[in-house]
Design an enzyme around this catalytic site. Sequence first.
Site, short mmCIF file in Angstrom:
data_model
loop_
_atom_site.label_atom_id
_atom_site.label_comp_id
_atom_site.label_asym_id
_atom_site.label_seq_id
_atom_site.Cartn_x
_atom_site.Cartn_y
_atom_site.Cartn_z
N CYS B 62 0.81 -1.22 0.00
CA CYS B 62 0.00 0.00 0.00
C CYS B 62 0.84 1.27 0.00
O CYS B 62 0.31 2.36 -0.04
CB CYS B 62 -1.00 0.00 1.15
SG CYS B 62 -0.29 -0.23 2.77
N ASP B 64 2.73 2.55 2.32
CA ASP B 64 2.77 3.29 3.59
C ASP B 64 4.15 3.15 4.23
O ASP B 64 4.79 2.11 4.12
CB ASP B 64 1.74 2.73 4.58
CG ASP B 64 0.33 3.07 4.18
OD1 ASP B 64 0.16 3.76 3.15
OD2 ASP B 64 -0.62 2.66 4.88
N CYS B 88 -2.39 5.77 4.99
CA CYS B 88 -3.83 5.96 5.07
C CYS B 88 -4.25 6.28 6.52
O CYS B 88 -3.46 6.17 7.45
CB CYS B 88 -4.54 4.71 4.60
SG CYS B 88 -4.31 3.31 5.69
N CYS B 131 -2.78 -2.63 8.48
CA CYS B 131 -2.30 -1.35 9.02
C CYS B 131 -1.92 -1.52 10.49
O CYS B 131 -0.92 -0.97 10.95
CB CYS B 131 -3.36 -0.27 8.91
SG CYS B 131 -3.88 0.03 7.23
#
Lengths: 219, 154
Positions: B62, B64, B88, B131
């Site tokens: 993603c 991140d 995010c 996450c």
Amino acid sequence: MNKASIVLNFTKYNRIRSIKNYTCWSCKQNVTNLISNLFCSNCKVLQRPEKLDNYFQVLGVKETYDLNENDLARNYKDLQKHLHPDKYANRIKEEQEISAQYSSLVNDAYKTLLEPLSRGIYMLKLRGKEISENTEVGQEFLIKIMEKNEEVENAETKEEILKLNKENRTIINDLQKQLSKAFFEGDLKKVQKLLGHMKYYTSIDNQIQALIRNKGIIQ
Amino acid sequence: MAFIIPNVCKCLCLRNRAGLNLVQTASYHANVIDHYENPRNVGSLDKKDANVGTGLVGAPACGDVMKLQIKVDENGKIIDAKFKTFGCGSAIASSSLATEWVKGKTVDEALKLKNTDIAKELSLPPVKLHCSMLAEDAIKAALSDYRIKQQGKK
């Protein structure tokens, strides 16, 4: 728009595909070719998409990472010219549904293939792989990314922002070239690694573009 | 709860108002929005300090990147924690919560912190579980960095 004018409009593209044993869902006739790859040559009714599982085939472009963006855009527009649901407002329900599904498929295919990152991820998926959470990117790379993100966060002047934008785009272009080579050589490990890197730089690109929009910078 | 409402509105204003619907309003849990809007402990500690452990982790899928730092006193207790996350809302909220939770804990207690606890507190949906995993990895990496530094001292 009536059927005759649709046919007239697309004959100039002359994309007639020969097929064997194809039966039109509407008139049930066996036809040997489809006009523009889309319509029954007998009753001129829109046919269902056949190549659902490959976006390159949906858009009729060569399956390669270095695809020609002009070809892609041209085929996309040609297809949507015929498929757009607005053209089917006065047609039978089945044809309306096919048009809605088909044009949505073409939209998805175009969006996916247009962007270098999503195109790479899609091609990797076609080869049964994906960028996983476990793809190792290395500490040094993460430090670089963290610093780059901080630079973008702290950039204020137009010059700073545009400089970062240029640098970042150069990196993405370079990754694109390396990806093309890795795909050509079939080195999927390398592809995964490069796509992981590209994902990070694309995130940074999104930040920069948001900054450019928010600050109303005109390039 | 009253303070959440304007935050939710602010969050949704970024989108086209015509696109507002129930699914979108329900997509972020209040706890995530709270941490996202008012992140705790954002910042950096001196990474050269022998009592500071730094964890830098990333999620290639993603894009991140998350930095989490802890400062430990002579009794092995975590007295400060800072983070910086580019990613995010769920990743930001997960790392913000993680810094809150490790503060005041000993190094050994902090090691036991699980991503499932973070996910539960923030009511993360299944697609966002990674996450919270990233936050757990960041804590582990920071603790491991601290230990390596301490062993080097001896």
